[in-house]
Enzyme design. Structure first.
Site, mmCIF file in Angstrom:
data_model
loop_
_atom_site.group_PDB
_atom_site.id
_atom_site.type_symbol
_atom_site.label_atom_id
_atom_site.label_comp_id
_atom_site.label_asym_id
_atom_site.label_seq_id
_atom_site.Cartn_x
_atom_site.Cartn_y
_atom_site.Cartn_z
ATOM 1 N N LYS A 1 -29.525 -22.960 24.776
ATOM 2 C CA LYS A 1 -28.426 -23.914 24.986
ATOM 3 C C LYS A 1 -28.263 -24.217 26.482
ATOM 4 O O LYS A 1 -28.014 -25.359 26.864
ATOM 5 C CB LYS A 1 -27.130 -23.354 24.385
ATOM 6 C CG LYS A 1 -27.169 -23.386 22.865
ATOM 7 C CD LYS A 1 -26.160 -22.500 22.169
ATOM 8 C CE LYS A 1 -26.464 -22.476 20.669
ATOM 9 N NZ LYS A 1 -25.644 -21.574 19.885
ATOM 10 N N ASP B 1 -19.075 -26.876 18.093
ATOM 11 C CA ASP B 1 -19.870 -26.365 16.973
ATOM 12 C C ASP B 1 -19.464 -27.038 15.656
ATOM 13 O O ASP B 1 -20.194 -26.979 14.676
ATOM 14 C CB ASP B 1 -19.628 -24.850 16.826
ATOM 15 C CG ASP B 1 -20.866 -24.031 17.141
ATOM 16 O OD1 ASP B 1 -21.961 -24.624 17.177
ATOM 17 O OD2 ASP B 1 -20.736 -22.814 17.337
ATOM 18 N N GLN C 1 -20.741 -17.745 20.528
ATOM 19 C CA GLN C 1 -21.982 -17.463 19.795
ATOM 20 C C GLN C 1 -21.711 -16.447 18.679
ATOM 21 O O GLN C 1 -21.162 -15.379 18.914
ATOM 22 C CB GLN C 1 -23.036 -16.918 20.783
ATOM 23 C CG GLN C 1 -24.409 -16.710 20.173
ATOM 24 C CD GLN C 1 -25.066 -17.998 19.699
ATOM 25 O OE1 GLN C 1 -25.022 -19.023 20.369
ATOM 26 N NE2 GLN C 1 -25.654 -17.950 18.514
#
Ligand code: NAP
Length: 283
Positions: A51, A118, A95
């Site tokens: 990322k 997300d 995460q």
């Protein structure tokens, strides 16, 4: 024919980089994504690095905050509250998975909906199912881009999704439905799975079992999208949920692991961050 997520994501990132290059002059800064990594799980460490690399390629700012897996839920909630309040932060990604003593749902719900890049926040999920404007979860969004870019007709066609997780299976089924495909969702309790999957004109596989889908489960000419990321128990190499070598001759289009859905997920995360930024600066 192979559908390359690596190629499409590179094209999308190049296009995004061009747009982002104009942002400092236009808005005074570039989008800022903050990624929180708890613990040392090798898979998570590698995803977070990916990322950061993609952020650099596109020219957006990326801050990765690393904390030990001894962090408490309250400490993590405190960090998220600070990032929510920080006007210089456009996207927040925690995460997953988190250590067992931390309630993942609580953490995701604590992220400001407008910074939830997300697309996992309950309000974003609800908006998706109500056909309201929302941040789409990155993997399903990436899968839809792959299908569209490959010119796959979806309206009226039979799509089968294997897997019903809230992050992949369910949302991708909803997005296929929104494109007027006739969608069947299958899972571990589905009886005669191969009979169902063989009927699929579009087969999306998100199970998490190496090479689970064999040639006898794929209909002639099917489009096969493999979401799985696994280690092949024999070779130790990265592999998908689909036995690529066996299924490729039967499929009209198929993705490969690595180089398929994975890079698209990351490209969509960057896109979601840019969209969150633009919504904010446009206010
Ligand atoms: P998950 O939450 O573990 O869900 C797996 C789904 O597969 C469940 O719905 C489960 O059914 C179903 N399943 C398990 N065994 C099955 C079987 N024998 N027959 C039929 N269905 C079965 O996994 P996930 O988070 O969706 O992830 C799936 C895979 O995609 C993993 O390999 C993950 O690493 C990968 N992934 C990749 C990306 C990417 O960007 N490439 C992103 C996310 C995930 P039940 O509901 O009945 O248990």
């Amino acid at each position: 024919m192979i559908i390359s997520g690596k190629e499409l994501s590179a094209k999308l990132k190049a296009e995004m980089a061009e747009r982002v290059a104009t942002f400092p002059a236009e808005y005074g800064r570039v989008p800022h994504l903050v990624v929180i990594l708890v613990g040392e799980d090798p898979g998570s460490v590698s995803y977070v690095k990916g990322k950061a690399k993609a952020s650099a390629e596109v020219g957006i700012r990326n801050t990765t905050i690393r904390r030990p897996d001894t962090i408490t839920e309250d400490e993590l909630l405190g960090m998220i509250a600070e990032l929510n309040a920080d006007d210089g932060v456009d996207g927040i990604l925690v995460q997953l998975p988190l250590p067992k003593h931390i309630d993942e749902d609580k953490i995701i719900a604590a992220i400001d909906k407008s910074k939830d890049v997300d697309g996992f926040h309950p309000l974003n999920v609800a908006a998706l199912w109500q056909k309201q404007p929302c941040t789409l979860p990155c993997t399903p969004k990436g899968i839809m881009k792959l299908l569209k870019d490959s010119g796959v007709e979806l309206a009226g066609r039979k799509a089968v999704v294997i897997g019903r997780s809230t992050i992949v299976g369910l949302p991708v089924a909803k997005l296929l439905l929104d494109e007027n495909a006739t969608v069947t969702i299958t899972h571990s309790r589905t009886k005669n799975l191969a009979d169902v999957t063989r009927e699929a004109e579009i087969l999306v596989v998100a199970i998490g079992r190496p090479k689970f889908v064999t040639a006898d489960m794929v209909g002639d000419g099917a489009v096969v999208i493999d979401v799985g990321v696994n280690r092949d128990p024999e070779t130790g190499k990265l592999c998908g949920d689909v036995d690529f070598e066996a299924c490729e001759p039967k499929a009209s289009l198929i993705t490969k692991v690595p180089g398929g859905v994975g890079p698209m997920t990351i490209a969509c995360l960057i896109e979601n961050t840019i969209e969150a930024f633009l919504k904010k600066v446009a206010k």
